[in-house]
Scaffold this motif. Structure first.
Motif, PDB file in Angstrom:
ATOM      1  N   LEU A  39       1.870  15.187   0.078  1.00  0.00           N
ATOM      2  CA  LEU A  39       0.789  14.264  -0.233  1.00  0.00           C
ATOM      3  C   LEU A  39       1.169  13.439  -1.460  1.00  0.00           C
ATOM      4  O   LEU A  39       2.031  13.828  -2.252  1.00  0.00           O
ATOM      5  CB  LEU A  39      -0.507  15.029  -0.501  1.00  0.00           C
ATOM      6  N   TYR A  40       0.508  12.314  -1.628  1.00  0.00           N
ATOM      7  CA  TYR A  40       0.766  11.449  -2.780  1.00  0.00           C
ATOM      8  C   TYR A  40       0.547  12.189  -4.100  1.00  0.00           C
ATOM      9  O   TYR A  40       1.212  11.892  -5.098  1.00  0.00           O
ATOM     10  CB  TYR A  40      -0.154  10.227  -2.732  1.00  0.00           C
ATOM     11  N   SER A  41      -0.388  13.134  -4.110  1.00  0.00           N
ATOM     12  CA  SER A  41      -0.750  13.822  -5.348  1.00  0.00           C
ATOM     13  C   SER A  41       0.232  14.920  -5.752  1.00  0.00           C
ATOM     14  O   SER A  41       0.177  15.428  -6.873  1.00  0.00           O
ATOM     15  CB  SER A  41      -2.147  14.443  -5.200  1.00  0.00           C
ATOM     16  N   GLN A  42       1.153  15.292  -4.857  1.00  0.00           N
ATOM     17  CA  GLN A  42       1.976  16.488  -5.078  1.00  0.00           C
ATOM     18  C   GLN A  42       3.270  16.183  -5.834  1.00  0.00           C
ATOM     19  O   GLN A  42       4.371  16.389  -5.341  1.00  0.00           O
ATOM     20  CB  GLN A  42       2.279  17.156  -3.733  1.00  0.00           C
ATOM     21  N   LYS A  43       3.124  15.726  -7.071  1.00  0.00           N
ATOM     22  CA  LYS A  43       4.302  15.391  -7.871  1.00  0.00           C
ATOM     23  C   LYS A  43       5.188  16.607  -8.103  1.00  0.00           C
ATOM     24  O   LYS A  43       6.421  16.531  -7.994  1.00  0.00           O
ATOM     25  CB  LYS A  43       3.880  14.791  -9.209  1.00  0.00           C
ATOM     26  N   LYS A  44       4.587  17.748  -8.433  1.00  0.00           N
ATOM     27  CA  LYS A  44       5.347  18.958  -8.721  1.00  0.00           C
ATOM     28  C   LYS A  44       6.179  19.375  -7.511  1.00  0.00           C
ATOM     29  O   LYS A  44       7.370  19.708  -7.627  1.00  0.00           O
ATOM     30  CB  LYS A  44       4.392  20.086  -9.112  1.00  0.00           C
ATOM     31  N   GLU A  45       5.577  19.344  -6.322  1.00  0.00           N
ATOM     32  CA  GLU A  45       6.278  19.746  -5.104  1.00  0.00           C
ATOM     33  C   GLU A  45       7.379  18.752  -4.732  1.00  0.00           C
ATOM     34  O   GLU A  45       8.466  19.132  -4.278  1.00  0.00           O
ATOM     35  CB  GLU A  45       5.287  19.891  -3.945  1.00  0.00           C
ATOM     36  N   GLY A  66       0.798  -1.223   0.000  1.00  0.00           N
ATOM     37  CA  GLY A  66       0.000   0.000   0.000  1.00  0.00           C
ATOM     38  C   GLY A  66       0.827   1.268   0.000  1.00  0.00           C
ATOM     39  O   GLY A  66       0.308   2.350  -0.295  1.00  0.00           O
ATOM     40  N   ARG A  67       2.094   1.162   0.331  1.00  0.00           N
ATOM     41  CA  ARG A  67       2.989   2.330   0.344  1.00  0.00           C
ATOM     42  C   ARG A  67       3.676   2.423  -1.016  1.00  0.00           C
ATOM     43  O   ARG A  67       4.833   2.036  -1.164  1.00  0.00           O
ATOM     44  CB  ARG A  67       4.018   2.196   1.467  1.00  0.00           C
ATOM     45  N   ASN A  68       2.960   2.960  -1.955  1.00  0.00           N
ATOM     46  CA  ASN A  68       3.473   2.980  -3.329  1.00  0.00           C
ATOM     47  C   ASN A  68       3.226   4.352  -3.945  1.00  0.00           C
ATOM     48  O   ASN A  68       2.264   4.539  -4.695  1.00  0.00           O
ATOM     49  CB  ASN A  68       2.791   1.888  -4.157  1.00  0.00           C
ATOM     50  N   PRO A  69       4.089   5.338  -3.671  1.00  0.00           N
ATOM     51  CA  PRO A  69       3.886   6.702  -4.169  1.00  0.00           C
ATOM     52  C   PRO A  69       4.288   6.839  -5.637  1.00  0.00           C
ATOM     53  O   PRO A  69       5.421   7.223  -5.959  1.00  0.00           O
ATOM     54  CB  PRO A  69       4.791   7.531  -3.258  1.00  0.00           C
ATOM     55  N   GLU A  70       3.366   6.517  -6.521  1.00  0.00           N
ATOM     56  CA  GLU A  70       3.693   6.491  -7.948  1.00  0.00           C
ATOM     57  C   GLU A  70       4.142   7.852  -8.465  1.00  0.00           C
ATOM     58  O   GLU A  70       4.966   7.937  -9.386  1.00  0.00           O
ATOM     59  CB  GLU A  70       2.482   5.983  -8.735  1.00  0.00           C
ATOM     60  N   SER A  77      19.542  11.595  12.431  1.00  0.00           N
ATOM     61  CA  SER A  77      20.562  11.062  11.525  1.00  0.00           C
ATOM     62  C   SER A  77      21.364  12.153  10.829  1.00  0.00           C
ATOM     63  O   SER A  77      22.349  11.874  10.149  1.00  0.00           O
ATOM     64  CB  SER A  77      19.904  10.191  10.453  1.00  0.00           C
ATOM     65  N   ASP A  78      20.919  13.421  10.967  1.00  0.00           N
ATOM     66  CA  ASP A  78      21.531  14.567  10.270  1.00  0.00           C
ATOM     67  C   ASP A  78      21.294  14.529   8.769  1.00  0.00           C
ATOM     68  O   ASP A  78      21.968  15.230   8.023  1.00  0.00           O
ATOM     69  CB  ASP A  78      23.044  14.666  10.536  1.00  0.00           C
ATOM     70  N   ARG A  79      20.328  13.731   8.330  1.00  0.00           N
ATOM     71  CA  ARG A  79      20.008  13.666   6.902  1.00  0.00           C
ATOM     72  C   ARG A  79      18.586  14.174   6.684  1.00  0.00           C
ATOM     73  O   ARG A  79      17.678  13.844   7.453  1.00  0.00           O
ATOM     74  CB  ARG A  79      20.122  12.234   6.361  1.00  0.00           C
ATOM     75  N   PRO A  80      18.343  14.970   5.644  1.00  0.00           N
ATOM     76  CA  PRO A  80      16.994  15.483   5.372  1.00  0.00           C
ATOM     77  C   PRO A  80      16.029  14.350   5.013  1.00  0.00           C
ATOM     78  O   PRO A  80      16.418  13.341   4.422  1.00  0.00           O
ATOM     79  CB  PRO A  80      17.205  16.421   4.178  1.00  0.00           C
ATOM     80  N   ILE A  81      14.769  14.542   5.377  1.00  0.00           N
ATOM     81  CA  ILE A  81      13.728  13.534   5.169  1.00  0.00           C
ATOM     82  C   ILE A  81      12.752  13.993   4.093  1.00  0.00           C
ATOM     83  O   ILE A  81      12.279  15.132   4.113  1.00  0.00           O
ATOM     84  CB  ILE A  81      12.943  13.285   6.480  1.00  0.00           C
ATOM     85  N   LEU A  82      12.448  13.109   3.169  1.00  0.00           N
ATOM     86  CA  LEU A  82      11.338  13.295   2.243  1.00  0.00           C
ATOM     87  C   LEU A  82      10.241  12.345   2.700  1.00  0.00           C
ATOM     88  O   LEU A  82      10.394  11.125   2.631  1.00  0.00           O
ATOM     89  CB  LEU A  82      11.750  12.967   0.804  1.00  0.00           C
ATOM     90  N   ALA A  83       9.138  12.907   3.213  1.00  0.00           N
ATOM     91  CA  ALA A  83       8.033  12.100   3.722  1.00  0.00           C
ATOM     92  C   ALA A  83       6.818  12.259   2.820  1.00  0.00           C
ATOM     93  O   ALA A  83       6.507  13.361   2.372  1.00  0.00           O
ATOM     94  CB  ALA A  83       7.684  12.519   5.150  1.00  0.00           C
ATOM     95  N   ILE A  84       6.130  11.148   2.586  1.00  0.00           N
ATOM     96  CA  ILE A  84       4.936  11.138   1.749  1.00  0.00           C
ATOM     97  C   ILE A  84       3.855  10.355   2.481  1.00  0.00           C
ATOM     98  O   ILE A  84       4.096   9.244   2.965  1.00  0.00           O
ATOM     99  CB  ILE A  84       5.227  10.494   0.381  1.00  0.00           C
ATOM    100  N   GLY A  85       2.668  10.948   2.582  1.00  0.00           N
ATOM    101  CA  GLY A  85       1.606  10.284   3.321  1.00  0.00           C
ATOM    102  C   GLY A  85       0.261  10.943   3.122  1.00  0.00           C
ATOM    103  O   GLY A  85       0.090  11.800   2.252  1.00  0.00           O
ATOM    104  N   PRO A  86      -0.723  10.573   3.964  1.00  0.00           N
ATOM    105  CA  PRO A  86      -2.084  11.073   3.799  1.00  0.00           C
ATOM    106  C   PRO A  86      -2.263  12.488   4.361  1.00  0.00           C
ATOM    107  O   PRO A  86      -1.462  12.958   5.171  1.00  0.00           O
ATOM    108  CB  PRO A  86      -2.916  10.070   4.606  1.00  0.00           C
TER     109      PRO A  86
END
Length: 427
Positions: free
Chosen positions: A378-384, A256-260, A350-359
């Motif tokens: 959000l899953y829909s925010q491809k441009k961002e 279910g975690r599949n950010p196309e 961890s001192d590393r930036p995070i890219l998080a995607i969720g509801p």
């Protein structure tokens, strides 16, 4: 020193995030004047194992063990792979399920309520009733899932009138995979009734998320407190930083975690930017669902993909700290907005930036924003998502890519244990 009995299914050598929470609480509780006694199965079926965690069990801690009967051994006779996947929560989409998978899900959901560890309830209540009285322990904590642990607490509460804290690391009937268990109407009602009994009869409910707290407060007048997961100060050997512009997801990546749109954004950047194409690498470390791999292949970025099986906790920490960017994904659904993955707290230190995607409205967004450790989309925010990746890639090219966190101390395991100790002292 006050004694407290902790009933948990997951304990070293179990692997995965579920074991970390109470292993660390047990480590720090004595510093707050509380002596934890741990009760675990003697012969558990752990889908993930990490032998290195045995060395982290606090010296001198009392660990009680009683064997458990679990039906997974019989299920593995038909399909070991499917048994391990389902017990880990990796459930393929309906149209991708074979007959054996559908049958196993139906049996799991309707014959083993609340879960396949239900056969441990009765013998545990008998054993612990005697132990609690003989050792004059009047406070117990149960942690789930598996939620059958809470039924042990419920029966002990009814039998001995002990003080009882029920810790929910994940929701019960509102957990993401609950509706995939092919429940009959009567089975669904049974789950709901058992959840109601636990929520109403426990003295205190603890959740790991703010959304679950709100949901439970609608169901019960029992006090519901939030004690999130957290990070521990752990010394691990630092690996050299990845030479590639690596985006790493460390941990199981369920179907279910599949950010196309993430895969599409990466594909576009690879097509548009020759240097990005040369430098980029997607690292997926842990179990990965087939639909995720198919989407990556469809996006045309599989040649930039590096796969690695489950690694030990210490190796996971090393890989987090050597990656350029860290990827955090939660299922895009109303039921999952309250899930705060345990690895988020390892990520933020961890001192590393995070890219998080969720509801929409995800609790993890609040923590990432308040700690200034990355960006949530959000899953829909491809441009961002694409703009974020390009911005971080440009910093990578300059040798300036890192995280600038603030306010992390509140999420340290030691500070969080202080909050737990206060709940125990309330009795």
């Amino acid at each position: 020193m006050k004694k407290v009995l902790i009933v948990t299914y997951y304990w070293p050598p179990a692997g995965g995030p579920g074991v970390q929470r109470w292993l660390k609480f047990a480590k720090y509780l004595p510093g707050y004047g509380i002596d934890p006694v741990i009760y675990v199965p003697g012969n558990p079926h752990y889908p993930l194992r990490d032998e290195t965690l045995l060395a982290e069990i606090p010296s001198g801690i009392k660990v009680l063990k009683k064997d458990i009967f679990e039906p997974y051994a019989f299920a593995e006779f038909f399909s070991k792979k499917d048994t391990q996947s389902i017990s880990s929560g990796i459930i393929p989409k309906e149209q991708k399920q074979g007959f054996i998978q559908k049958l196993m899900l139906y049996i799991r959901g309707n014959f083993f309520i609340p879960d396949a560890r239900k056969f441990w309830i009765k013998p545990s209540v008998k054993y612990l009733s005697a132990y609690l009285q003989e050792n004059q322990i009047d406070t117990i904590i149960t942690t789930g899932p598996p939620h059958s642990m809470h039924l042990i607490g419920l029966r002990l509460k009814e039998k001995l009138a002990v003080n009882w804290i029920a810790d929910f690391r994940d929701p019960w009937t509102q957990i993401g995979y609950h509706d995939k268990l092919k429940l009959t109407e009567s089975s669904q009602k049974k789950h709901e009734q058992l959840e109601k009994e636990v929520l109403q009869k426990a003295d205190t409910i603890i959740t790991t998320s703010f959304t679950t707290q709100k949901e439970f407060r609608k169901k019960t007048a029992t006090p519901v407190e939030v004690i999130t997961n957290g990070y521990d100060v752990e010394q691990v050997k630092r690996l050299p930083m990845d030479e590639k512009f690596s985006l790493s997801h460390i941990g199981s990546l369920l179907s279910g975690r599949n950010p196309e749109n993430l895969w599409r954004a990466i594909s576009e950047l690879i097509s548009e930017n020759e240097n990005f194409a040369k430098d980029f690498q997607l690292k997926l470390i842990g179990a990965v669902g087939e639909p995720v791999l198919e989407s990556i292949q469809k996006a045309g970025i599989e040649e930039h993909l590096a796969l690695k099986d489950y690694v030990s906790h210490s190796e996971a920490l090393q890989l987090q700290r050597s990656s350029q960017l860290l990827l955090l994904i939660e299922i895009d659904s109303e039921e999952t907005k309250g899930i705060i993955p345990g690895k988020l707290f390892e990520y933020i230190v961890s001192d590393r930036p995070i890219l998080a995607i969720g509801p929409q409205g995800a609790d993890m967004e609040k923590i990432i924003r308040e700690t200034n450790t990355g960006s949530f989309h959000l899953y829909s925010q491809k441009k961002e998502i694409k703009a974020f990746l390009l911005e971080k890639y440009e910093l990578f090219q300059k040798g300036e890519l890192k995280s600038f966190p603030i306010g992390l101390q509140q999420y340290s395991r030691k500070a969080l244990t202080g909050k737990l100790a206060q709940q125990i002292r309330n009795f």
